[in-house]
Design an enzyme around this catalytic site. Sequence first.
Site, PDB file in Angstrom:
ATOM      1  N   LYS A  16       0.922  -1.153  -0.045  1.00  0.00           N
ATOM      2  CA  LYS A  16       0.028  -0.055   0.074  1.00  0.00           C
ATOM      3  C   LYS A  16       1.044   1.419  -0.034  1.00  0.00           C
ATOM      4  O   LYS A  16       1.926   1.347   0.609  1.00  0.00           O
ATOM      5  CB  LYS A  16      -0.806  -0.035   1.386  1.00  0.00           C
ATOM      6  CG  LYS A  16      -0.177   0.086   2.651  1.00  0.00           C
ATOM      7  CD  LYS A  16       0.313   1.435   3.173  1.00  0.00           C
ATOM      8  CE  LYS A  16       0.900   0.947   4.224  1.00  0.00           C
ATOM      9  NZ  LYS A  16       1.836   2.475   4.576  1.00  0.00           N
ATOM     10  N   VAL A 104      11.227  -4.504   3.364  1.00  0.00           N
ATOM     11  CA  VAL A 104      10.673  -4.808   4.806  1.00  0.00           C
ATOM     12  C   VAL A 104      11.012  -3.373   5.599  1.00  0.00           C
ATOM     13  O   VAL A 104      11.974  -2.948   5.145  1.00  0.00           O
ATOM     14  CB  VAL A 104      11.697  -5.724   5.229  1.00  0.00           C
ATOM     15  CG1 VAL A 104      11.693  -6.061   6.613  1.00  0.00           C
ATOM     16  CG2 VAL A 104      11.446  -7.143   4.206  1.00  0.00           C
ATOM     17  N   ALA A 105      10.208  -2.948   6.402  1.00  0.00           N
ATOM     18  CA  ALA A 105      10.168  -1.898   7.237  1.00  0.00           C
ATOM     19  C   ALA A 105      10.164  -0.571   6.465  1.00  0.00           C
ATOM     20  O   ALA A 105      11.173   0.331   6.515  1.00  0.00           O
ATOM     21  CB  ALA A 105      11.135  -1.789   8.163  1.00  0.00           C
ATOM     22  N   GLY A 107       7.382   1.075   4.904  1.00  0.00           N
ATOM     23  CA  GLY A 107       6.287   1.850   5.165  1.00  0.00           C
ATOM     24  C   GLY A 107       5.267   1.546   4.028  1.00  0.00           C
ATOM     25  O   GLY A 107       4.371   2.270   3.850  1.00  0.00           O
ATOM     26  N   ALA A 109       3.810  -1.732   4.353  1.00  0.00           N
ATOM     27  CA  ALA A 109       2.635  -2.786   4.775  1.00  0.00           C
ATOM     28  C   ALA A 109       3.089  -4.129   4.382  1.00  0.00           C
ATOM     29  O   ALA A 109       2.317  -4.819   4.158  1.00  0.00           O
ATOM     30  CB  ALA A 109       1.379  -2.204   4.858  1.00  0.00           C
ATOM     31  N   GLY A 111       4.832  -6.698   5.985  1.00  0.00           N
ATOM     32  CA  GLY A 111       4.368  -7.855   6.790  1.00  0.00           C
ATOM     33  C   GLY A 111       2.804  -7.952   7.076  1.00  0.00           C
ATOM     34  O   GLY A 111       2.315  -9.025   7.096  1.00  0.00           O
ATOM     35  N   SER A 112       2.345  -6.847   7.077  1.00  0.00           N
ATOM     36  CA  SER A 112       0.530  -6.750   7.093  1.00  0.00           C
ATOM     37  C   SER A 112      -0.007  -7.545   6.067  1.00  0.00           C
ATOM     38  O   SER A 112      -0.766  -8.440   5.931  1.00  0.00           O
ATOM     39  CB  SER A 112       0.033  -5.397   7.135  1.00  0.00           C
ATOM     40  OG  SER A 112       0.574  -4.467   8.119  1.00  0.00           O
ATOM     41  N   ASP A 145      -2.905  -2.061   9.819  1.00  0.00           N
ATOM     42  CA  ASP A 145      -2.620  -2.052   8.179  1.00  0.00           C
ATOM     43  C   ASP A 145      -3.300  -3.583   7.532  1.00  0.00           C
ATOM     44  O   ASP A 145      -3.319  -3.539   6.304  1.00  0.00           O
ATOM     45  CB  ASP A 145      -1.277  -1.978   7.694  1.00  0.00           C
ATOM     46  CG  ASP A 145      -0.875  -0.352   7.734  1.00  0.00           C
ATOM     47  OD1 ASP A 145      -1.810   0.341   7.754  1.00  0.00           O
ATOM     48  OD2 ASP A 145       0.300  -0.105   7.432  1.00  0.00           O
TER      49      ASP A 145
END
Length: 320
Positions: A16, A104-105, A107, A109, A111-112, A145
Amino acid sequence: MLAVVPPPVTVRVPAKVNLHLSVDDLREDGYHELVTVFQALSLTDEVTVAVTDEPGIEVYGEGEGSVPTGHENLAWRAVEALSAHVGRTGEPKVRVVLRKGIPVAGGMAGGSADAAATLVGLASLWNLDVTRDELAEIAAGLGSDVPFALYGGTALGTGRGEHLVPVLSRHTFHWVLAFDSEGLSTPKVFGELDRLRAAGNPPRIGSHTPVVEALASGDPRQLALLLGNDLQAAAVSLRPELRRTLRAGVNAGALAGTVSGSGPTCAFLCEGAQSAVEVAAELSGAGVCRTVRVAHGPVPGARVVGGDDAPRPASPRVHA
Ligand SMILES: C[C@@](CO)(OP(=O)(O)O)[C@H](O)COP(=O)(O)OP(=O)(O)OC[C@H]1O[C@@H](n2ccc(N)nc2=O)[C@H](O)[C@@H]1O
Ligand SMILES: Nc1ncnc2c1ncn2[C@@H]1O[C@H](COP(=O)(O)OP(=O)(O)O)[C@@H](O)[C@H]1O
């Protein structure tokens, strides 16, 4: 009699970008009330779930070395949450393979997205009679998220981002994404915003209504003028080089740039598909980021794409 083992299920799930992200003050539960307009992009992860005697997580692709493979992985937490929801006890006999395209990390999303894809994949693997709205309730317990990654498209998010209403978006918008060499921690960026607000009174972005109107009109020039993110000042404060990246994207011909969510990925809105390719090529030569990608949105949320041997379109990749 031999038990029939269902075939693995693969789910594709989008990243996103926040077209608008206004952050209110810190709530008592440690979260910030926010109003955001999410758009799902054609930059994706793929998640395969399979029945196994060796439960666990495997990670390949973007940032594979920095993604936890134990119980802290959001995809594994999704396995546990859905197991509990349907009353399955004991360690879930599930193997989850993550093929990551989302930084990864970053902003965006990622992991979401993996958690949402795992919920959709397992519902199919276990042949569960659950609606997407039921999955969204489980999703909200996993992270703010996660529900959006289930639905995709373009949506207005309120609360801590988990209450969603679809937003009419008439046009395909074309984006260039600049990945940084290191991620930023979401809680640290929210914390930095609190610190900046305590120290002064940084400007806050206005209402989301004009953004919703620009999406309905489908005009990228109108939308470009309205991109806004209250977390951007905090991300830039923690990572001052982002200022240079944001400038470089606009100098390369993008209509506008914004930090995506808590960053550090910068998202540049372009006039059209051809312009996005040109901006990506120029930005990748500017030496301000690790990798550049083009993407478009909106795209649908987490969707089953088939078994292990289903064809996989690779997302376009431009190395800086
Ligand atoms: C900032 C946003 C914007 O879409 O995205 P990312 O940049 O992380 O992708 C989200 O609000 C992030 O959502 P998500 O990454 O799911 O966060 P969560 O796991 O729910 O929360 C992680 C931590 O971030 C902070 N947090 C998160 C959401 C929110 N509305 N207020 C907060 O203060 C809290 O410190 C929380 O403990
Ligand atoms: N499946 C996963 N993919 C990526 N990161 C994960 C995953 N599960 C847990 N994490 C952890 O969550 C943190 C935030 O990752 P991510 O969701 O990619 O970023 P963001 O919150 O900025 O959108 C990572 O630093 C990582 O330690």
